[in-house]
Design a protein around this motif. Structure first.
Motif, PDB file in Angstrom:
ATOM      1  N   PRO A  64       0.773  -1.385  -0.065  1.00 15.51           N
ATOM      2  CA  PRO A  64      -0.104  -0.134  -0.097  1.00 15.51           C
ATOM      3  C   PRO A  64       0.959   1.180   0.089  1.00 15.51           C
ATOM      4  O   PRO A  64       2.120   1.193   0.258  1.00 15.51           O
ATOM      5  N   GLY A  68       6.944   2.142   1.824  1.00 19.78           N
ATOM      6  CA  GLY A  68       8.440   2.237   1.808  1.00 19.78           C
ATOM      7  C   GLY A  68       9.167   1.615   0.573  1.00 19.78           C
ATOM      8  O   GLY A  68      10.165   1.751   0.407  1.00 19.78           O
ATOM      9  N   THR A  71      11.286   4.354  -1.229  1.00 20.92           N
ATOM     10  CA  THR A  71      12.482   4.711  -0.279  1.00 20.92           C
ATOM     11  C   THR A  71      13.371   3.465  -0.479  1.00 20.92           C
ATOM     12  O   THR A  71      14.602   3.713  -0.671  1.00 20.92           O
TER      13      THR A  71
HETATM   14  N1  LIG Z   1      11.377  12.960   1.141  1.00 17.79           N
HETATM   15  C1  LIG Z   1      10.956  12.624   2.250  1.00 17.79           C
HETATM   16  N2  LIG Z   1      10.798  13.203   3.413  1.00 17.79           N
HETATM   17  C2  LIG Z   1      10.124  12.846   4.692  1.00 17.79           C
HETATM   18  N3  LIG Z   1       9.574  11.596   4.436  1.00 17.79           N
HETATM   19  C3  LIG Z   1       9.537  10.821   3.474  1.00 17.79           C
HETATM   20  C4  LIG Z   1      10.005  11.266   2.207  1.00 17.79           C
HETATM   21  N4  LIG Z   1       9.658  10.408   1.276  1.00 17.79           N
HETATM   22  C5  LIG Z   1       8.753   9.429   1.945  1.00 17.79           C
HETATM   23  N5  LIG Z   1       8.786   9.663   3.229  1.00 17.79           N
HETATM   24  C6  LIG Z   1       7.776   8.949   4.015  1.00 17.79           C
HETATM   25  O1  LIG Z   1       8.424   7.794   3.999  1.00 17.79           O
HETATM   26  C7  LIG Z   1       7.279   6.628   4.083  1.00 17.79           C
HETATM   27  C8  LIG Z   1       7.419   5.803   2.882  1.00 17.79           C
HETATM   28  O2  LIG Z   1       7.335   6.297   1.727  1.00 17.79           O
HETATM   29  P1  LIG Z   1       7.469   5.962   0.229  1.00 17.79           P
HETATM   30  O3  LIG Z   1       7.425   7.081  -0.414  1.00 17.79           O
HETATM   31  O4  LIG Z   1       8.956   5.154   0.449  1.00 17.79           O
HETATM   32  O5  LIG Z   1       6.288   4.883   0.137  1.00 17.79           O
HETATM   33  P2  LIG Z   1       5.835   4.221  -1.125  1.00 17.79           P
HETATM   34  O6  LIG Z   1       5.729   2.822  -0.851  1.00 17.79           O
HETATM   35  O7  LIG Z   1       6.496   4.251  -2.406  1.00 17.79           O
HETATM   36  O8  LIG Z   1       4.376   4.777  -1.461  1.00 17.79           O
HETATM   37  P3  LIG Z   1       3.517   5.054  -2.734  1.00 17.79           P
HETATM   38  O9  LIG Z   1       3.022   3.915  -3.266  1.00 17.79           O
HETATM   39  O10 LIG Z   1       2.494   6.132  -2.441  1.00 17.79           O
HETATM   40  O11 LIG Z   1       4.638   5.763  -3.514  1.00 17.79           O
HETATM   41  C9  LIG Z   1       6.003   7.418   4.079  1.00 17.79           C
HETATM   42  O12 LIG Z   1       5.537   7.637   5.569  1.00 17.79           O
HETATM   43  C10 LIG Z   1       6.539   8.798   3.494  1.00 17.79           C
HETATM   44  O13 LIG Z   1       5.687   9.688   4.066  1.00 17.79           O
END
Ligand SMILES: Nc1ncnc2c1ncn2[C@@H]1O[C@H](COP(=O)(O)OP(=O)(O)OP(=O)(O)O)[C@@H](O)[C@H]1O
Ligand SMILES: [Mg+2]
Length: 277
Positions: A64, A68, A71
């Motif tokens: 979802p 992460g 990241t």
């Molecule tokens: N540049 C940033 N600064 C601070 N927090 C961040 C940053 N990028 C991501 N986060 C936080 O880290 C967590 C993981 O984010 P991430 O972007 O890796 O998720 P994701 O699984 O790729 O989500 P999506 O499917 O919406 O792209 C989230 O809580 C997000 O708010």
């Protein structure tokens, strides 16, 4: 709602060394993380992720929003380095080498580990110059060599036939699907070993999406590919292995067929079948 794997995989993938389950010799590990945790300031986004990704295969990251995936993907080419206050603990190894070791040249690393983003990001330059950019930065000056790289990269990205007569036109004049293939060609121009793709087809129409998926299937003969997708059908169609993340933790990773039909964890099953929430 998803029911069976065969419904998910509309076209059955031809057998290749990487998706044949009884392959005699398991492929070598290309990317490995060990107890990888990632912090944005005080907020922890990844918790002790340990994962091995085999070479010349496609691994899909699913889970979802906010779990992460991006990241984790960005730790593989140190794209997170530029974020203020962010840091990680644990290790990321590529071909057994720690990419966060003090002697690692990050520019060199990013040549080996190309990345394609959700929103295509062509430079406001000609099609030719977009592709030639990386090789030029790397010191390549010879026109004929650059032309060769541009042609080869565009061919690999299945875009050559559409643009060969307009290489000097602005890349911004291409369609969304073409721009995304241009960005893939640009990533391929530096001859990477690994291609990271963060939702590369989420903004594209079905025809362009199918082209990107075909392309991924082609490219895995040569490259190790990691792709983030929210599209479960897409993950099932194109990946050999899938990794399911939840709230910064890797819940499970394994052959895509197993993850989609017989996951070990209930959380994975709930997500795959759409019961998550
Ligand atoms: N540049 C940033 N600064 C601070 N927090 C961040 C940053 N990028 C991501 N986060 C936080 O880290 C967590 C993981 O984010 P991430 O972007 O890796 O998720 P994701 O699984 O790729 O989500 P999506 O499917 O919406 O792209 C989230 O809580 C997000 O708010
Ligand atoms: Mg993301």
């Amino acid at each position: 709602m998803l029911t069976t794997f065969s419904e998910l995989v509309e076209q059955k993938q031809p057998e290749t060394a990487t998706n044949r389950e009884t392959s005699a010799k398991p492929p070598a590990t290309k990317i490995e993380t060990k107890d990888l945790s990632f912090f944005y300031g005080a907020n922890q986004a990844l918790f002790d992720v340990t994962m091995a990704i085999p070479e010349k295969s496609v691994t899909a990251f699913i889970g979802p929003s906010g779990c992460g995936k991006s990241t984790f993907l960005r730790t593989i080419n140190r794209m997170n380095d530029i974020i203020d206050g962010a840091h990680l603990t644990g290790q990321v190894l590529i071909a057994k080498e720690d990419i966060y070791a003090a002697n690692v040249d990050v520019v060199e690393l990013r040549k080996r580990v190309g990345m394609v983003f959700q929103k295509s990001t062509p430079f406001p330059k000609s099609i030719f110059d977009n592709i030639a950019y990386g090789p030029k930065i790397a010191g390549m000056r010879k026109k004929s060599m650059l032309a060769e790289i541009v042609e080869r990269s565009l061919k690999r990205a299945a875009l050559w036939d559409e643009v060969k007569d307009r290489l000097q036109d602005s890349a911004l004049a291409l369609s969304g699907g073409q721009q995304q293939r241009l960005c893939i060609a640009r990533a391929l121009a530096t001859d990477p070993e690994i291609l990271l793709m963060d939702e590369p087809a989420s903004a594209l129409d079905p025809v362009s999406t199918a082209r990107i998926e075909d392309l991924v299937f082609e490219l895995k003969q040569e490259y190790t590919i990691v792709i983030v997708t929210h599209n479960m059908q897409q993950a099932a169609r194109i990946s050999d292995r899938s990794a399911f993340f939840l709230q910064g933790r890797l819940i499970e990773v394994g052959p895509t067929k197993q993850i989609f039909t017989n996951p070990n964890e209930k959380q994975t099953e709930d997500y795959i079948t759409g019961r998550f929430g």
